[in-house]
Design an enzyme around this catalytic site. Structure first.
Site, PDB file in Angstrom:
ATOM      1  N   HIS A   8      31.980  66.311  28.301  1.00  0.00           N
ATOM      2  CA  HIS A   8      33.214  66.181  27.677  1.00  0.00           C
ATOM      3  C   HIS A   8      32.910  66.035  25.885  1.00  0.00           C
ATOM      4  O   HIS A   8      33.543  66.689  25.194  1.00  0.00           O
ATOM      5  CB  HIS A   8      34.015  64.933  27.880  1.00  0.00           C
ATOM      6  CG  HIS A   8      35.312  64.888  27.355  1.00  0.00           C
ATOM      7  ND1 HIS A   8      36.281  65.618  27.620  1.00  0.00           N
ATOM      8  CD2 HIS A   8      35.770  63.833  26.381  1.00  0.00           C
ATOM      9  CE1 HIS A   8      37.566  65.271  26.934  1.00  0.00           C
ATOM     10  NE2 HIS A   8      37.196  64.300  26.046  1.00  0.00           N
ATOM     11  N   ILE A  18      31.944  59.235  20.684  1.00  0.00           N
ATOM     12  CA  ILE A  18      30.635  58.678  21.173  1.00  0.00           C
ATOM     13  C   ILE A  18      29.963  59.423  22.592  1.00  0.00           C
ATOM     14  O   ILE A  18      31.028  59.291  23.605  1.00  0.00           O
ATOM     15  CB  ILE A  18      30.860  57.196  21.526  1.00  0.00           C
ATOM     16  CG1 ILE A  18      31.028  56.672  20.201  1.00  0.00           C
ATOM     17  CG2 ILE A  18      29.703  56.439  22.108  1.00  0.00           C
ATOM     18  CD1 ILE A  18      31.771  55.166  20.108  1.00  0.00           C
ATOM     19  N   ARG A  59      27.098  53.559  11.135  1.00  0.00           N
ATOM     20  CA  ARG A  59      27.611  54.460  10.394  1.00  0.00           C
ATOM     21  C   ARG A  59      28.873  54.046   9.737  1.00  0.00           C
ATOM     22  O   ARG A  59      29.537  54.844   8.884  1.00  0.00           O
ATOM     23  CB  ARG A  59      27.559  55.776  11.163  1.00  0.00           C
ATOM     24  CG  ARG A  59      26.100  56.288  11.318  1.00  0.00           C
ATOM     25  CD  ARG A  59      26.191  57.467  12.313  1.00  0.00           C
ATOM     26  NE  ARG A  59      24.877  57.954  12.486  1.00  0.00           N
ATOM     27  CZ  ARG A  59      23.844  57.289  13.057  1.00  0.00           C
ATOM     28  NH1 ARG A  59      24.140  55.994  13.590  1.00  0.00           N
ATOM     29  NH2 ARG A  59      22.472  57.725  13.015  1.00  0.00           N
TER      30      ARG A  59
END
Length: 178
Positions: A104, A98, A143
């Site tokens: 990152h 996420i 999802r």
């Protein structure tokens, strides 16, 4: 705006996964979402394709970055294990990334994608890329078939279908059947 069915369209060919050995390597990061995805994949394989639950090996690692190494090691170990009648026919790597406020996310997503592909090509074992790369928590929940949105869909179902199809097809291809 046109609507369409989300997820992979099931193949018109019927696959029997009863002889397949499946490895699922999943992360413990964002575990609520990952757990739903693993459940979607395993339930689909066992109920729709007759994959035997005892032929599904499930292993966990801390995060997505560790998926390629763990998968490579587990494929190698299964090939060397004399107690094992066969190595894995197919692997599903499951994780959730996420996006945060730093770079990152991009670095990890790229490294994991490339690493999983390399392990698949180097090992000759099909690996289903089951790593969600989402912009926010809501997308990840949607999802995984969780959350409040009506459009939610568990992508683990698609990955289970894909795993059986690729496992069966690769077994055929390895014996020269096209």
């Amino acid at each position: 705006m046109a609507t369409f069915t989300k997820g992979v369209t099931p193949s018109t060919e019927k696959y029997d996964g009863s002889s397949l050995r499946v490895l699922i390597v999943h992360t413990r990061w964002n575990y609520e979402v990952v757990e739903a995805l693993v459940r979607g994949a395993t339930e689909t394989m066992t109920s729709e394709y007759n994959v035997k639950s005892e032929n599904i090996s499930i292993q966990s690692v801390s995060g997505s970055y560790e998926l390629p190494f763990a998968t490579q090691s587990l494929i190698g170990a299964s090939r060397m294990n004399v107690q094992s009648s066969q190595s894995f026919d197919v692997v599903i790597c499951i994780g959730v990334l996420i996006k945060g406020s730093t770079m990152h996310f991009e670095y990890i997503a790229e490294a994991v994608s490339q690493g999983i592909m390399r392990v698949s090509l180097d090992s000759g074992v099909p690996i289903v890329f089951g790593v969600l790369t989402c912009l926010n928590d809501e997308q990840a929940l949607e999802r995984a078939g969780l959350g409040d949105k009506e459009s939610k869909h568990n992508h683990g179902i698609d990955w289970g279908r894909c795993a059986v199809e690729m496992g069966v097809k690769n077994t055929r291809w390895m014996t020269g059947v096209i």
